[in-house]
Scaffold this active site. Structure first.
Site, short mmCIF file in Angstrom:
data_model
loop_
_atom_site.label_atom_id
_atom_site.label_comp_id
_atom_site.label_asym_id
_atom_site.label_seq_id
_atom_site.Cartn_x
_atom_site.Cartn_y
_atom_site.Cartn_z
N ARG A 101 90.32 45.67 28.61
CA ARG A 101 89.23 46.61 28.94
C ARG A 101 88.57 46.98 27.63
NH1 ARG A 101 88.97 51.80 32.99
NH2 ARG A 101 88.89 50.06 34.44
N HIS A 128 82.64 44.47 36.05
CA HIS A 128 83.96 44.98 36.47
C HIS A 128 84.41 44.16 37.68
CE1 HIS A 128 87.33 47.48 36.80
NE2 HIS A 128 86.82 48.59 37.30
N GLN A 131 87.18 45.22 40.33
CA GLN A 131 86.78 46.23 41.31
C GLN A 131 86.21 45.58 42.56
OE1 GLN A 131 87.11 49.71 40.98
NE2 GLN A 131 86.64 49.58 43.16
N ASP A 216 78.28 54.98 41.96
CA ASP A 216 79.20 55.11 40.82
C ASP A 216 78.64 56.24 39.95
OD1 ASP A 216 81.16 54.67 38.90
OD2 ASP A 216 80.28 52.81 38.12
N CYS A 256 83.97 53.29 43.15
CA CYS A 256 85.11 52.72 42.42
C CYS A 256 86.06 53.80 41.91
CB CYS A 256 84.60 51.86 41.26
SG CYS A 256 83.64 52.77 40.05
N ARG A 284 93.10 47.81 44.88
CA ARG A 284 93.08 47.27 43.51
C ARG A 284 94.41 46.57 43.23
NH1 ARG A 284 89.69 49.36 39.75
NH2 ARG A 284 90.42 47.53 38.63
N1 NVA Z 1 80.85 52.51 35.57
C1 NVA Z 1 82.11 53.16 35.29
C2 NVA Z 1 83.21 52.53 36.07
C3 NVA Z 1 84.56 53.17 35.87
C4 NVA Z 1 85.63 52.47 36.64
C5 NVA Z 1 82.39 53.12 33.81
O1 NVA Z 1 82.17 52.06 33.20
O2 NVA Z 1 82.81 54.12 33.25
N1 CP Z 2 87.82 52.03 39.24
C1 CP Z 2 88.47 51.91 38.07
O1 CP Z 2 88.42 50.89 37.39
O2 CP Z 2 89.22 52.99 37.76
P1 CP Z 2 89.97 53.25 36.37
O3 CP Z 2 88.91 53.48 35.32
O4 CP Z 2 90.79 54.47 36.64
O5 CP Z 2 90.80 52.05 36.03
#
Ligand code: NVA
Ligand code: CP
Length: 296
Positions: A101, A128, A131, A216, A256, A284
């Site tokens: 990540r 992502h 997801q 989101d 998500c 997930r």
């Molecule tokens: N768009 C959000 C998704 C978190 C799972 C982010 O990147 O923070």
């Molecule tokens: N939806 C998602 O990826 O959640 P986290 O950021 O908690 O992993």
């Protein structure tokens, strides 16, 4: 031998992506069917916070008899400037698969190029894909095939939205994206998917007649300083029960998570019976298990 990575939904053949979702449904119904990955280790290298992605991968590996090793960048030499290529070279000699990540997608690509084992995108600023495996599983479980259906994305044209664009192609659905000017997804991604993906700045007409409404957060991880400016730009893009009333009668709501109630979604929508956010979060784990089976 080429290594099969999972950096976006386009990295695997359509049949494999659909297969992962079908397998996830099977594994959820009978967890005993899962492959045994004893003695295998999944490395989790996270440069951003996570609850679901991390927990889902760790539990999936435990249930399949393997183990996982979590490395937060700030606690490892990555946080002190060790090149990401070197981290990849070293870790990939020790573990059997790595989920990363990070911020820039190019960083993930660079990591994958130097890895001896499959690399999974556990979220970048651009995509992502994990997801979407869970979201597709959740829709199919609740409403059957998503092919030929209509989906509305309301809000920021962010990483999850861009993975929805890829999913529209893989799963053959229409995607209507409604976002304020200046917050649209990548232009090339849009033009390459113009057959199925439409921009519509009016949330009501985007949602009208759709089978799934998704949103989101307005400010993603790394955009914290833009929170105020974004809250003002997005104020007409909250998913409310009034907006949901324009969707089809049996339309689902997805997010998500983590969610900001009162910003991108009202409390009554996220806590309503057609909101499937908790199933999405659980899925997930099932879908990442199916992904790991394929890659490890
Ligand atoms: N768009 C959000 C998704 C978190 C799972 C982010 O990147 O923070
Ligand atoms: N939806 C998602 O990826 O959640 P986290 O950021 O908690 O992993």
């Amino acid at each position: 031998m080429t290594i099969q990575h999972f950096l976006t939904l386009k990295d695997l053949p359509v049949v494999d992506i659909r297969g992962i979702v079908e397998r996830a449904i099977e594994l959820k119904n009978d967890p005993n069917l899962a492959a045994n990955v004893s003695r295998k280790t999944l490395g989790l290298v996270f440069e951003k916070s996570s609850t679901r992605t991390r927990a889902a991968f760790e539990v999936a590996m435990t249930q399949m008899g393997g183990s996982s090793m979590f490395l937060k960048s700030s606690d490892s030499q990555l946080g002190r400037g060790e090149p990401i290529e070197d981290t990849s070279r070293v870790l990939s000699r020790l573990v059997d698969c790595i989920a990363l990540r990070t911020d820039k997608h190019s960083k993930l690509e660079n990591f994958a190029e130097h890895s001896r084992v499959p690399v999974i995108n556990a979220l970048t600023d651009e995509f992502h894909p994990c997801q979407l495996l869970a979201d597709m599983q959740t829709f199919i479980e609740k409403r059957g095939d998503i092919s030929g259906r209509s989906v509305a994305w309301i809000g920021d044209g962010n990483n999850v939205c861009q993975s929805y664009i890829n999913a529209a192609e893989v799963f053959n659905f229409e995607l209507r994206i409604s976002c304020p000017k200046g917050f649209e997804p990548n232009k090339n991604l849009l033009s390459n998917n113009a057959k199925r993906v439409y921009l519509n700045s009016d949330p009501i007409s985007a949602v009208r007649g759709t089978d799934l409404v998704v949103t989101d957060v307005w400010a993603s991880m790394g955009q914290e300083t833009e929170q105020k400016e974004r809250a003002s730009a997005f104020k007409n893009y909250q998913v409310t029960s009034e907006l949901m009333s324009y969707a089809n009668q049996y339309a689902l709501f997805m997010h998500c998570l983590p969610a900001h109630r009162g910003e991108e979604v009202s409390c009554d929508v996220i806590d309503a019976h057609d909101s499937v956010v908790w199933d999405e979060a659980e899925n997930r784990m099932h879908s990442q298990k199916a992904l790991l089976e394929l890659l490890i």
